[in-house]
Design a protein around this motif. Structure first.
Motif, mmCIF file in Angstrom:
data_model
loop_
_atom_site.group_PDB
_atom_site.id
_atom_site.type_symbol
_atom_site.label_atom_id
_atom_site.label_comp_id
_atom_site.label_asym_id
_atom_site.label_seq_id
_atom_site.Cartn_x
_atom_site.Cartn_y
_atom_site.Cartn_z
ATOM 1 N N UNK A 260 3.835 27.402 34.706
ATOM 2 C CA UNK A 260 4.740 28.294 35.436
ATOM 3 C C UNK A 260 5.956 27.485 35.858
ATOM 4 N N UNK A 261 7.129 27.959 35.494
ATOM 5 C CA UNK A 261 8.374 27.287 35.884
ATOM 6 C C UNK A 261 8.960 28.027 37.083
ATOM 7 N N UNK A 262 9.150 27.304 38.167
ATOM 8 C CA UNK A 262 9.712 27.919 39.374
ATOM 9 C C UNK A 262 11.145 28.369 39.106
ATOM 10 N N UNK A 263 11.588 29.409 39.793
ATOM 11 C CA UNK A 263 12.996 29.793 39.677
ATOM 12 C C UNK A 263 13.880 28.764 40.374
ATOM 13 N N UNK A 264 15.151 28.765 40.029
ATOM 14 C CA UNK A 264 16.093 27.913 40.738
ATOM 15 C C UNK A 264 16.218 28.422 42.174
ATOM 16 N N UNK A 265 15.978 27.542 43.128
ATOM 17 C CA UNK A 265 16.001 27.932 44.538
ATOM 18 C C UNK A 265 16.869 26.965 45.327
ATOM 19 N N UNK A 266 17.081 27.284 46.595
ATOM 20 C CA UNK A 266 17.672 26.301 47.488
ATOM 21 C C UNK A 266 16.575 25.337 47.935
ATOM 22 N N UNK A 267 16.956 24.302 48.675
ATOM 23 C CA UNK A 267 16.013 23.228 48.994
ATOM 24 C C UNK A 267 14.885 23.721 49.904
ATOM 25 N N UNK A 268 15.162 24.651 50.804
ATOM 26 C CA UNK A 268 14.110 25.134 51.703
ATOM 27 C C UNK A 268 13.071 25.956 50.950
ATOM 28 N N UNK A 269 13.526 26.808 50.040
ATOM 29 C CA UNK A 269 12.573 27.619 49.290
ATOM 30 C C UNK A 269 11.746 26.741 48.344
ATOM 31 N N UNK A 270 12.361 25.693 47.799
ATOM 32 C CA UNK A 270 11.560 24.738 47.037
ATOM 33 C C UNK A 270 10.498 24.119 47.933
ATOM 34 N N UNK A 271 10.879 23.746 49.154
ATOM 35 C CA UNK A 271 9.913 23.198 50.095
ATOM 36 C C UNK A 271 8.786 24.174 50.380
ATOM 37 N N UNK A 272 9.119 25.461 50.513
ATOM 38 C CA UNK A 272 8.090 26.468 50.770
ATOM 39 C C UNK A 272 7.115 26.555 49.600
ATOM 40 N N UNK A 273 7.620 26.453 48.377
ATOM 41 C CA UNK A 273 6.734 26.438 47.205
ATOM 42 C C UNK A 273 5.838 25.202 47.229
ATOM 43 N N UNK A 274 6.408 24.058 47.557
ATOM 44 C CA UNK A 274 5.625 22.818 47.633
ATOM 45 C C UNK A 274 4.514 22.950 48.669
ATOM 46 N N UNK A 275 4.810 23.624 49.775
ATOM 47 C CA UNK A 275 3.821 23.737 50.856
ATOM 48 C C UNK A 275 2.585 24.511 50.430
ATOM 49 N N UNK A 276 2.697 25.354 49.407
ATOM 50 C CA UNK A 276 1.552 26.137 48.935
ATOM 51 C C UNK A 276 0.843 25.503 47.742
ATOM 52 N N UNK A 277 1.336 24.367 47.263
ATOM 53 C CA UNK A 277 0.642 23.650 46.192
ATOM 54 C C UNK A 277 -0.530 22.865 46.785
ATOM 55 N N UNK A 278 -1.580 22.710 46.011
ATOM 56 C CA UNK A 278 -2.713 21.906 46.460
ATOM 57 C C UNK A 278 -2.396 20.414 46.343
ATOM 58 N N UNK A 279 -1.572 20.054 45.357
ATOM 59 C CA UNK A 279 -1.153 18.668 45.114
ATOM 60 C C UNK A 279 0.270 18.704 44.576
ATOM 61 N N UNK A 280 1.064 17.706 44.898
ATOM 62 C CA UNK A 280 2.392 17.541 44.310
ATOM 63 C C UNK A 280 2.464 16.187 43.621
ATOM 64 N N UNK A 281 2.939 16.185 42.380
ATOM 65 C CA UNK A 281 3.197 14.942 41.655
ATOM 66 C C UNK A 281 4.705 14.812 41.501
ATOM 67 N N UNK A 282 5.258 13.681 41.929
ATOM 68 C CA UNK A 282 6.711 13.549 41.982
ATOM 69 C C UNK A 282 7.129 12.103 41.795
ATOM 70 N N UNK A 283 8.377 11.940 41.394
ATOM 71 C CA UNK A 283 8.996 10.622 41.413
ATOM 72 C C UNK A 283 9.292 10.229 42.860
#
Length: 371
Positions: A260-283
């Motif tokens: 699933x590819x997230x839509x382009x969002x502002x930084x807060x909405x991206x944060x809200x999506x991250x908050x509902x993930x069980x795990x985040x993998x990031x640089x």
């Protein structure tokens, strides 16, 4: 202006201010506090570790924050931030305007968590009785209370706590913050209800990174994503910002499993999506620190930077890198080689870290019957 700055930054004057103005804070005097930190979103999130500690040391005080525009959205929703002030450009006129803006508010205590020539000047002319910064060469004139002088000794988050400790404040809290509005939370809830089932193991992948050398190659993220789907039946949510579009397209193309590819969002909405993930993998990136602030278990993937200084802060997180590589931790913004730090990182090593995140955060693995 340059001549004035050169005079202030002379070694003799720096020593004079350092010795003469060293003092102890009278906490009862402090009613208005200003925190200063420009630059990246991740840097501002790291500094947010001081907020609960300041409120405990100075109950009833108001906290303002001086930063640059990209960090304004994450600070404004926080209930304990009174006002967010913004730097403009680097011109002399803009610097004077910023100084006037700060002086007008009559702060009792100013923390310069960046301590570069520009922020030091603002702090020096703030009119605050207590001015706190790092005693770096040519900048100590601006302060009468000092954080540690050592660099690359503390984690970037812990460095802020060390500053508070050095000036005699108690530090009982280590939480970091990222502000979300009700609209942001509702957006994320609706997105997850539409795209996922309640028991899905949703793992976010973020290819963002401030430097090109810090960004893991799309082929490695695709390999990670496929391994997570194959081992855990995970659902992969690809999170991206305006500068990551090409990487996001390439990761989706290279993966053999559906994502699933997230839509382009502002930084807060991206944060809200991250908050509902069980795990985040990031640089090593802003989204990595957003995950930490929102208490999403994070696995960070490192190459040129040191995870002990810049990695996800806290015991609930993990980091991974190819430590045996001869150029690891080069700290170069552009890789002069072939990006071996990411391309040659064994997938088995990454999966061990994922297993650790699942275990220590007690993440339940439930395979949906519809998978």
């Amino acid at each position: 202006m340059n001549a004035f700055l050169n005079t202030l930054q002379s070694p003799c004057l720096t020593i004079h201010f350092y010795l003469f103005f060293d003092m102890v804070i009278d906490k009862d005097e402090v009613k208005k506090i200003l925190c200063i930190k420009p630059r990246g979103i991740g840097d501002v999130i790291l500094s947010s570790i001081v907020f609960n500690n300041l409120l405990e040391n100075f109950p009833g005080s108001k906290i303002d924050y001086l930063t640059e525009f990209p960090s304004k959205p994450l600070l404004e929703p926080l209930p304990f931030i009174n006002e967010v002030l913004l730097f403009g450009n680097n011109s002399v006129l803009d610097s004077i305007s910023t100084i006037k803006l700060v002086r007008k508010r009559k702060y009792d205590l100013v923390f310069d968590f960046y301590s570069n020539p520009r922020t030091a000047l603002v702090t020096f002319f703030s009119g605050a009785r207590y001015r706190v910064g790092f005693p770096y060469r040519g900048r100590a004139y601006a302060y009468n209370l000092f954080g540690p002088s050592e660099r690359n000794k503390f984690h970037s988050a812990a460095l802020h706590l060390e500053m508070l400790n050095k000036i005699g404040l108690t530090c009982n809290h280590s939480e970091m913050f990222f502000g979300l509005t009700k609209d942001d939370i509702e957006f994320s809830r609706n997105f997850f209800e539409e795209k996922f089932q309640p028991n899905d193991l949703v793992i976010g992948i973020s290819p963002s990174g401030g430097w090109q050398s810090k960004k893991s190659d799309p082929i490695k993220f695709a390999e990670i994503g496929d391994a997570l789907v194959n081992k855990y039946s995970a659902k992969i949510l690809l999170l991206w910002g305006p500068g990551d579009k090409n990487e996001a397209i390439e990761i989706e193309r290279l993966m053999t499993n559906e994502i699933i590819v997230a839509p382009l969002t502002d930084i807060r909405k991206m944060g809200a999506l991250i908050s509902n993930c069980k795990i985040l993998i990031a640089n090593d990136s802003g989204p990595m620190h957003i995950g930490v602030a929102l208490k999403t278990p994070v696995l960070s993937v490192h190459g040129p930077t040191n995870p002990k200084l810049q990695g996800p802060y806290g015991e609930m997180h993990e980091w991974v890198r190819l430590d045996e590589l001869d150029c690891i931790g080069c700290d170069l913004r552009v890789c002069p080689r072939k990006h071996e730090c990411f391309l040659e990182l064994p997938i088995e090593r990454i999966m061990i870290k994922i297993d650790s995140l699942i275990k220590k955060n007690e993440i339940k693995l439930v395979i949906n019957e519809k998978n």
